[in-house]
Write a protein that holds these residues in place. Structure first.
Motif, PDB file in Angstrom:
ATOM      1  N   GLN A 587       0.825  -1.206   0.000  1.00 11.69           N
ATOM      2  CA  GLN A 587       0.000   0.000   0.000  1.00 11.69           C
ATOM      3  C   GLN A 587       0.862   1.261   0.000  1.00 11.69           C
ATOM      4  OE1 GLN A 587      -3.307   0.287  -0.064  1.00 11.69           O
ATOM      5  NE2 GLN A 587      -4.158  -1.670   0.563  1.00 11.69           N
ATOM      6  N   ASN A 588       2.038   1.199   0.644  1.00 13.97           N
ATOM      7  CA  ASN A 588       2.887   2.391   0.775  1.00 13.97           C
ATOM      8  C   ASN A 588       4.049   2.413  -0.217  1.00 13.97           C
ATOM      9  OD1 ASN A 588       1.380   3.244   3.072  1.00 13.97           O
ATOM     10  ND2 ASN A 588       2.519   1.789   4.331  1.00 13.97           N
ATOM     11  N   ALA A 589       4.125   1.396  -1.077  1.00 16.24           N
ATOM     12  CA  ALA A 589       5.294   1.284  -1.953  1.00 16.24           C
ATOM     13  C   ALA A 589       5.426   2.462  -2.914  1.00 16.24           C
ATOM     14  CB  ALA A 589       5.232  -0.037  -2.730  1.00 16.24           C
ATOM     15  N   LEU A 590       4.327   2.915  -3.500  1.00 19.09           N
ATOM     16  CA  LEU A 590       4.386   4.048  -4.433  1.00 19.09           C
ATOM     17  C   LEU A 590       4.794   5.329  -3.728  1.00 19.09           C
ATOM     18  CD1 LEU A 590       1.358   3.739  -6.908  1.00 19.09           C
ATOM     19  CD2 LEU A 590       3.758   4.003  -7.496  1.00 19.09           C
ATOM     20  N   GLU A 591       4.167   5.605  -2.576  1.00 23.58           N
ATOM     21  CA  GLU A 591       4.471   6.840  -1.849  1.00 23.58           C
ATOM     22  C   GLU A 591       5.925   6.869  -1.385  1.00 23.58           C
ATOM     23  OE1 GLU A 591       1.762   7.374   1.343  1.00 23.58           O
ATOM     24  OE2 GLU A 591      -0.031   7.320   0.072  1.00 23.58           O
ATOM     25  N   ASN A 592       6.475   5.709  -1.052  1.00 21.40           N
ATOM     26  CA  ASN A 592       7.847   5.652  -0.534  1.00 21.40           C
ATOM     27  C   ASN A 592       8.899   5.473  -1.626  1.00 21.40           C
ATOM     28  OD1 ASN A 592       6.699   5.850   1.996  1.00 21.40           O
ATOM     29  ND2 ASN A 592       6.733   3.641   2.393  1.00 21.40           N
ATOM     30  N   ASN A 593       8.485   5.579  -2.903  1.00 23.78           N
ATOM     31  CA  ASN A 593       9.415   5.450  -4.043  1.00 23.78           C
ATOM     32  C   ASN A 593      10.180   4.127  -4.017  1.00 23.78           C
ATOM     33  OD1 ASN A 593       8.829   8.054  -5.101  1.00 23.78           O
ATOM     34  ND2 ASN A 593      10.129   8.968  -3.514  1.00 23.78           N
ATOM     35  N   GLU A 594       9.471   3.039  -3.658  1.00 24.17           N
ATOM     36  CA  GLU A 594      10.107   1.730  -3.592  1.00 24.17           C
ATOM     37  C   GLU A 594      10.020   0.981  -4.922  1.00 24.17           C
ATOM     38  OE1 GLU A 594       8.346  -0.378  -0.358  1.00 24.17           O
ATOM     39  OE2 GLU A 594       8.784   1.198   1.105  1.00 24.17           O
ATOM     40  N   LEU A 595       9.233   1.504  -5.869  1.00 21.92           N
ATOM     41  CA  LEU A 595       9.083   0.848  -7.164  1.00 21.92           C
ATOM     42  C   LEU A 595      10.044   1.463  -8.171  1.00 21.92           C
ATOM     43  CD1 LEU A 595       5.178   0.658  -7.401  1.00 21.92           C
ATOM     44  CD2 LEU A 595       6.759  -1.077  -6.550  1.00 21.92           C
ATOM     45  N   THR A 596      10.557   0.635  -9.064  1.00 16.91           N
ATOM     46  CA  THR A 596      11.452   1.118 -10.113  1.00 16.91           C
ATOM     47  C   THR A 596      11.224   0.284 -11.373  1.00 16.91           C
ATOM     48  OG1 THR A 596      13.754   1.653 -10.613  1.00 16.91           O
ATOM     49  CG2 THR A 596      13.367  -0.446  -9.507  1.00 16.91           C
ATOM     50  N   LEU A 597      11.775   0.743 -12.492  1.00 17.88           N
ATOM     51  CA  LEU A 597      11.625   0.026 -13.750  1.00 17.88           C
ATOM     52  C   LEU A 597      12.957  -0.538 -14.215  1.00 17.88           C
ATOM     53  CD1 LEU A 597       9.195   2.298 -15.835  1.00 17.88           C
ATOM     54  CD2 LEU A 597       8.665   0.215 -14.569  1.00 17.88           C
ATOM     55  N   VAL A 610      19.286  -4.022 -31.633  1.00 15.13           N
ATOM     56  CA  VAL A 610      18.256  -3.877 -30.611  1.00 15.13           C
ATOM     57  C   VAL A 610      17.138  -2.997 -31.171  1.00 15.13           C
ATOM     58  CG1 VAL A 610      17.706  -3.009 -28.311  1.00 15.13           C
ATOM     59  CG2 VAL A 610      19.880  -4.167 -28.710  1.00 15.13           C
ATOM     60  N   LYS A 611      15.922  -3.556 -31.265  1.00 13.14           N
ATOM     61  CA  LYS A 611      14.792  -2.827 -31.845  1.00 13.14           C
ATOM     62  C   LYS A 611      14.006  -2.044 -30.793  1.00 13.14           C
ATOM     63  CE  LYS A 611      13.277  -3.260 -35.506  1.00 13.14           C
ATOM     64  NZ  LYS A 611      13.407  -2.400 -36.691  1.00 13.14           N
ATOM     65  N   GLY A 612      14.070  -2.505 -29.572  1.00 11.51           N
ATOM     66  CA  GLY A 612      13.323  -1.838 -28.514  1.00 11.51           C
ATOM     67  C   GLY A 612      13.547  -2.536 -27.193  1.00 11.51           C
ATOM     68  N   VAL A 613      12.822  -2.095 -26.166  1.00 14.02           N
ATOM     69  CA  VAL A 613      12.956  -2.690 -24.834  1.00 14.02           C
ATOM     70  C   VAL A 613      11.565  -2.856 -24.239  1.00 14.02           C
ATOM     71  CG1 VAL A 613      15.240  -1.698 -24.395  1.00 14.02           C
ATOM     72  CG2 VAL A 613      13.186  -0.449 -23.704  1.00 14.02           C
ATOM     73  N   GLU A 614      11.488  -3.750 -23.295  1.00  9.50           N
ATOM     74  CA  GLU A 614      10.263  -3.886 -22.510  1.00  9.50           C
ATOM     75  C   GLU A 614      10.538  -3.395 -21.103  1.00  9.50           C
ATOM     76  OE1 GLU A 614       7.035  -7.250 -20.915  1.00  9.50           O
ATOM     77  OE2 GLU A 614       8.759  -7.861 -22.128  1.00  9.50           O
ATOM     78  N   SER A 615       9.660  -2.514 -20.590  1.00  9.67           N
ATOM     79  CA  SER A 615       9.828  -2.023 -19.221  1.00  9.67           C
ATOM     80  C   SER A 615       9.171  -3.010 -18.258  1.00  9.67           C
ATOM     81  CB  SER A 615       9.215  -0.634 -19.060  1.00  9.67           C
ATOM     82  OG  SER A 615       7.830  -0.651 -19.287  1.00  9.67           O
ATOM     83  N   LEU A 616       9.889  -3.368 -17.198  1.00 13.99           N
ATOM     84  CA  LEU A 616       9.427  -4.366 -16.230  1.00 13.99           C
ATOM     85  C   LEU A 616       9.554  -3.788 -14.829  1.00 13.99           C
ATOM     86  CD1 LEU A 616      11.323  -7.340 -17.882  1.00 13.99           C
ATOM     87  CD2 LEU A 616       8.850  -6.984 -17.942  1.00 13.99           C
ATOM     88  N   ILE A 617       8.479  -3.877 -14.067  1.00 16.33           N
ATOM     89  CA  ILE A 617       8.462  -3.267 -12.741  1.00 16.33           C
ATOM     90  C   ILE A 617       9.188  -4.138 -11.722  1.00 16.33           C
ATOM     91  CG2 ILE A 617       6.248  -4.300 -12.078  1.00 16.33           C
ATOM     92  CD1 ILE A 617       5.598  -1.629 -10.687  1.00 16.33           C
ATOM     93  N   ARG A 618       9.877  -3.475 -10.781  1.00 14.76           N
ATOM     94  CA  ARG A 618      10.558  -4.152  -9.672  1.00 14.76           C
ATOM     95  C   ARG A 618      10.221  -3.423  -8.378  1.00 14.76           C
ATOM     96  NH1 ARG A 618      10.710  -7.361 -13.045  1.00 14.76           N
ATOM     97  NH2 ARG A 618      12.500  -8.467 -13.941  1.00 14.76           N
ATOM     98  N   TRP A 619      10.151  -4.207  -7.284  1.00 16.12           N
ATOM     99  CA  TRP A 619       9.852  -3.620  -5.967  1.00 16.12           C
ATOM    100  C   TRP A 619      10.963  -3.991  -5.000  1.00 16.12           C
ATOM    101  CZ3 TRP A 619       5.610  -5.717  -2.144  1.00 16.12           C
ATOM    102  CH2 TRP A 619       5.571  -4.892  -1.008  1.00 16.12           C
ATOM    103  N   PHE A 620      11.579  -2.945  -4.422  1.00 17.70           N
ATOM    104  CA  PHE A 620      12.622  -3.121  -3.417  1.00 17.70           C
ATOM    105  C   PHE A 620      12.121  -2.505  -2.115  1.00 17.70           C
ATOM    106  CE2 PHE A 620      14.727  -3.096  -7.497  1.00 17.70           C
ATOM    107  CZ  PHE A 620      15.578  -4.180  -7.410  1.00 17.70           C
ATOM    108  N   ASN A 621      11.841  -3.380  -1.126  1.00 17.88           N
ATOM    109  CA  ASN A 621      11.314  -2.921   0.154  1.00 17.88           C
ATOM    110  C   ASN A 621      12.417  -2.984   1.214  1.00 17.88           C
ATOM    111  OD1 ASN A 621       9.908  -4.009   2.931  1.00 17.88           O
ATOM    112  ND2 ASN A 621       8.684  -2.421   1.935  1.00 17.88           N
ATOM    113  N   PRO A 622      12.565  -1.937   2.052  1.00 17.94           N
ATOM    114  CA  PRO A 622      13.641  -1.932   3.072  1.00 17.94           C
ATOM    115  C   PRO A 622      13.582  -3.126   4.007  1.00 17.94           C
ATOM    116  CG  PRO A 622      12.624   0.236   2.883  1.00 17.94           C
ATOM    117  CD  PRO A 622      11.791  -0.684   2.061  1.00 17.94           C
ATOM    118  N   GLU A 623      12.368  -3.611   4.302  1.00 21.66           N
ATOM    119  CA  GLU A 623      12.228  -4.720   5.247  1.00 21.66           C
ATOM    120  C   GLU A 623      12.338  -6.076   4.557  1.00 21.66           C
ATOM    121  OE1 GLU A 623       8.864  -6.503   8.361  1.00 21.66           O
ATOM    122  OE2 GLU A 623       8.651  -4.474   7.529  1.00 21.66           O
ATOM    123  N   LEU A 624      11.766  -6.205   3.362  1.00 23.57           N
ATOM    124  CA  LEU A 624      11.694  -7.501   2.686  1.00 23.57           C
ATOM    125  C   LEU A 624      12.786  -7.703   1.649  1.00 23.57           C
ATOM    126  CD1 LEU A 624       7.832  -7.645   2.050  1.00 23.57           C
ATOM    127  CD2 LEU A 624       9.094  -8.623   3.977  1.00 23.57           C
ATOM    128  N   GLY A 625      13.437  -6.603   1.237  1.00 23.53           N
ATOM    129  CA  GLY A 625      14.384  -6.687   0.136  1.00 23.53           C
ATOM    130  C   GLY A 625      13.638  -6.689  -1.189  1.00 23.53           C
TER     131      GLY A 625
END
Length: 848
Positions: A587-597, A610-625
């Motif tokens: 719930q707080n991941a977006l507000e805490n800037n824990e998501l990245t591409l 290389v014709k292009g790339v696919e963007s893939l979401i990743r979540w790095f949480n301080p407690e869970l890694g």
């Protein structure tokens, strides 16, 4: 003793300056008057004399029967208009309106000149029978079977349904609640000249349904109507569940019944002279003739002297058929001699009797009625007549049965609901404790059922639920129970199977039976199910724990990929607790800037570039890694965060693409868009807005969607794809072959690319069948001028085969794993040239 205010005349309550129009005025003009002044009718007059009335019901024909804006009022008005003298009493007017089933009356003077107008709400608000309004509740007068219309219905069809059904409002079924569409709302819509009635109800702002408890007295209900300005209220039961709809008209009907009570009081009071006043004689006569209750008068010997029209309607006997007969002609034969002896003894001793009795009508049908008999005495105390008042209880008993059914049974499948399920589970556990047997509770959930509802509509979805309920029922032993607690979930209480292996075989068989095709609108669909299983007393010691752990097991079954059976364990319970914690952190991941591409390249198999790339979401949480997308993406869908996360991914990808465009990197970023975003119809508008905001060229962005988008809402998905294609955005189908897989959408939609799911690529070296399947997909796509991208390419052997098959692009760990933007730019400079050599080498090997 019944009390009432002094009788008042119509002049005291009528609206003195009614809104009126000429018969040759346009219907649209009259409708605008209704909407502007918020009134229920417009009188139609010539030379100040009323010749007709245009009611809301009349005006609704304008919206459904093809009248144009120049059509005149005389085409649809009700005529002649019912009129009443200005000096008439409100009592007489109320009976007139009830007996003629009208809601508006024109008030005229002696020269028939228009004085004003009276509506049913004026009657309700002015009537003096306050005592009886206190004694009656909304339950007694509300409509327990209101008109319900799905939100995807067109406005035009909804108007027609309300008009032809004779209702003044309809409940609009929304996911999670109800809105209301009233005749007043319809008039407001029709008053707009350019309003499109072909739109669905979901496209307009509907008023939420305001509800009150059914136990509320009619007096307080009337106060609610006055204070809130509403004409309709939802009626709820003791648990807050909606059971009906009440209107001002319902209270007016109750007032008419109060007239009957007044008559009954007059008849019960043997010392009361029926000649008290001329006014009351006139009222009594009108009550008898207009009453919805049957009334018959007998002489002292019990011979019928007169009956009212309601008597004929209820019993089927005309007046001439029963005059001079004994009321025993109505006897059903269900009551014995002692019943009638007791009844007549009480009448002679106390002067009246009332109770429930079964009678038989002319057709021979037996029906229940509530009967009151009163002895009428002369001034000398001698009984000279008997008056009987009765009403048919058939509908009342049906309503009682419906209410009881609503309390304990699901109205769609007719299976026990959650309340009855708990009662039967308690009984099953008591039986288990007495006999030492085991009780199995199975919570069963239909996989992806929401997709069926979204694609085919709730009516067809209910048809599927009934079919599944019947299939389960046919597999149950007599001592077992299946219930529908709600939604697409079923619960089974099984006491007939004690052996664990036998239970496993039974549940596997049940899965196969449920997954057999169901036909909807000539289309075959397959519904799978997930099951959570818990056993008493092995896994829980009481009903509450048993139900909770069955839910936990079901949740685990769905997380394992659905279409599976999972048995409860302590490890499972801990897993569910962990999932709740994960949801809280997400719930707080977006507000805490824990998501990245991260970005993974797509390599052209003809050139190695290389014709292009696919963007893939990743979540790095301080407690869970680092948290795997496979863990948090389904969770985001379940808790309603997928929309906000999807919007963030789209905007972040556009910003990165603009940065690369400014660096002269000719790369297109592919963004995955969820089925829910397509379902809401927001994708195309969102993309156009972001392209304008960041001044990004359309060829630097592409959209990837999964096949389930077409199952959620094929029409909105098609519309969005066409809009994206028109502005130059490439659209690709992701994970092709794992979902809906209809060749129809591949053939008809403007798709640019098709991505073969990695599950097919994984085994193409070892599996001849997978190779043939991938080759068929590539050939089909090329025949439709669609590029093919292979996902999950990890080995040179896979790459060689894909080159031989003519695949256009590849993506996978053989080239590069997903990496952040900064690392990708460095990789592009340092490593990409090596892939040109790799592909050239594979091409040479393939030719040899």
């Amino acid at each position: 003793m019944l009390t009432r205010t002094a009788s008042i005349n119509v002049a005291a309550i009528c609206k003195r300056r009614p809104i009126w129009c000429h018969p040759r005025d346009t219907i649209h003009h009259a409708i605008r008057l209704m909407s502007l002044y918020k009134i229920g009718c417009v009188l139609v007059c010539e030379h100040r004399r009323p010749v007709g009335v245009l009611t809301r019901r009349d005006a609704m024909r304008f919206g459904t029967e093809g009248y144009d804006v120049e059509s005149t009022v005389d085409k649809v008005m009700t005529h002649p208009v019912t009129t009443v003298d200005v000096d008439a009493s409100v009592d007489e007017l109320g009976i007139l309106m009830m007996s003629h089933r009208i809601r508006h009356v024109a008030v005229v003077d002696a020269e028939h000149q228009l004085v004003g107008v009276v509506s049913e709400s004026d009657i309700v608000n002015s009537h003096g029978l306050e005592h009886d309004l206190f004694l009656r509740s909304l339950y007694e007068v509300c409509n327990l079977d209101p008109l319900r219309i799905p939100s995807d219905c067109s406005i035009k069809l909804a108007i027609e349904r309300i008009r032809t059904a004779g209702h003044t409002a309809a409940l609009i079924d929304l996911n999670g609640g109800f809105a209301i569409l009233t005749e007043t709302d319809v008039i407001s819509l029709l008053s707009e000249e350019t309003f499109d009635l072909s739109q669905s109800l979901s496209s307009i702002a509907l008023n939420p349904l305001q509800s009150v408890p059914g136990s509320l007295s009619l007096y307080n209900a009337r106060r609610h109507f006055r204070n809130l300005g509403f004409r309709h209220l939802g009626v709820t039961d003791e648990h807050g569940q909606l059971v009906g709809l009440a209107s001002y008209s319902d209270i007016l009907r109750n007032v008419e019944v109060d007239y009957i009570y007044r008559l009954r009081e007059l008849l019960n009071d043997r010392s009361h002279s029926l000649n008290q006043t001329r006014h009351y004689l006139r009222i009594i006569e009108k009550v008898i003739n207009s009453s919805l209750e049957g009334i018959l008068i007998c002489d002292a010997q019990g011979k019928i002297q007169s009956v009212n029209p309601a008597f004929t309607q209820i019993t089927g006997y005309d007046e001439w058929e029963v005059i001079g007969c004994n009321p025993s002609v109505l006897s059903s034969g269900r009551h014995d001699k002692r019943f009638y002896e007791h009844m007549w003894r009480e009448i002679k001793e106390v002067g009246h009797w009332q109770g429930e009795i079964w009678n038989r009508n002319k057709s021979g049908d037996v029906y229940p009625e509530w009967l009151s008999i009163t002895a009428i005495e002369s001034d000398n105390g001698e009984i000279i007549q008997y008056a009987a008042i009765f009403h048919d209880l058939t509908e009342v008993k049906r309503s009682e049965a419906r209410i009881n059914k609503m309390v304990y049974f699901d109205e769609v499948t007719l299976l026990p609901n959650r309340r009855l399920l708990r009662d039967r589970l308690d009984n099953a556990l008591n039986y288990s404790n007495e006999t030492g047997t085991r009780i199995t509770l199975v919570n069963l959930d239909l996989d992806w059922f929401k997709v069926v509802n979204d694609r085919f509509g709730q009516v067809q979805g209910d048809q599927v639920l009934r079919e599944i309920a019947n299939r389960i029922n046919q597999q149950l032993a007599d001592e077992d129970t299946v219930a529908r607690p709600g939604g697409d979930e079923f619960s089974l209480i099984i006491s007939s199977i004690q052996d664990t292996d036998e239970l496993a075989v039974y549940l596997q068989k049940l899965q196969k039976i449920i997954s057999a095709p169901v036909v909807i609108n000539s289309t075959e669909i397959r519904i799978t199910c997930s099951m959570g299983v818990v056993v008493y007393p092995d896994d829980a010691s009481d009903a509450e724990s048993l139900m909770s752990r069955a839910d936990s097991a079901l949740l685990q079954a769905k997380e394992q990929g659905r279409n599976t059976v999972h048995y409860y364990s302590l490890t499972l319970n801990q897993s569910c607790i962990s999932r709740l914690k994960l949801a809280g952190l997400l719930q707080n991941a977006l507000e805490n800037n824990e998501l990245t591409l991260y970005y993974q390249p797509k390599v052209c198999l003809k050139t190695g570039n290389v014709k292009g790339v696919e963007s893939l979401i990743r979540w790095f949480n301080p407690e869970l890694g680092q948290v795997s997308p496979a863990d948090f993406i389904p969770l985001a869908e379940d808790i309603g965060l997928i929309d906000s996360i999807g919007s963030w991914v789209l905007e972040s990808s556009v910003k990165q693409s603009k940065a690369w465009q400014d660096q002269q990197l000719n790369l297109s970023i592919a963004v995955n868009v969820s089925a829910r975003q397509f379902q809401r119809g927001e994708v195309a508008a969102k993309v156009v807005g972001l392209l304008e905001q960041y001044r990004l060229s359309p060829d630097h962005l592409s959209i990837e969607l999964t096949e389930t988008s077409f199952m959620h809402n094929a029409e909105k998905t098609l519309s969005a794809i066409k809009q994206l294609s028109l502005i130059g955005i490439n659209v690709a189908i992701d994970d092709f072959g794992t979902g809906y897989s209809s060749l129809n959408y591949v053939r008809t939609m403007p798709l640019s690319q098709l991505k073969v799911d990695l599950s097919f690529i994984k085994n193409i070296v070892e599996s001849v069948r997978d190779r043939k399947l991938v080759q068929a997909i590539i050939d089909m796509a090329h025949a439709l001028d669609i590029e093919v991208i292979a996902e999950g390419v990890e080995t040179c052997e896979q790459l060689k085969l894909l080159l031989e098959m003519g695949c256009d692009q590849a993506q996978g760990y053989l080239f590069c794993q997903p990496i952040p933007a900064g690392q990708f730019e460095k990789w592009l400079q340092d490593v990409s040239q090596a892939h040109i050599s790799l592909i050239s080498h594979c091409q040479l090997d393939g030719s040899n």
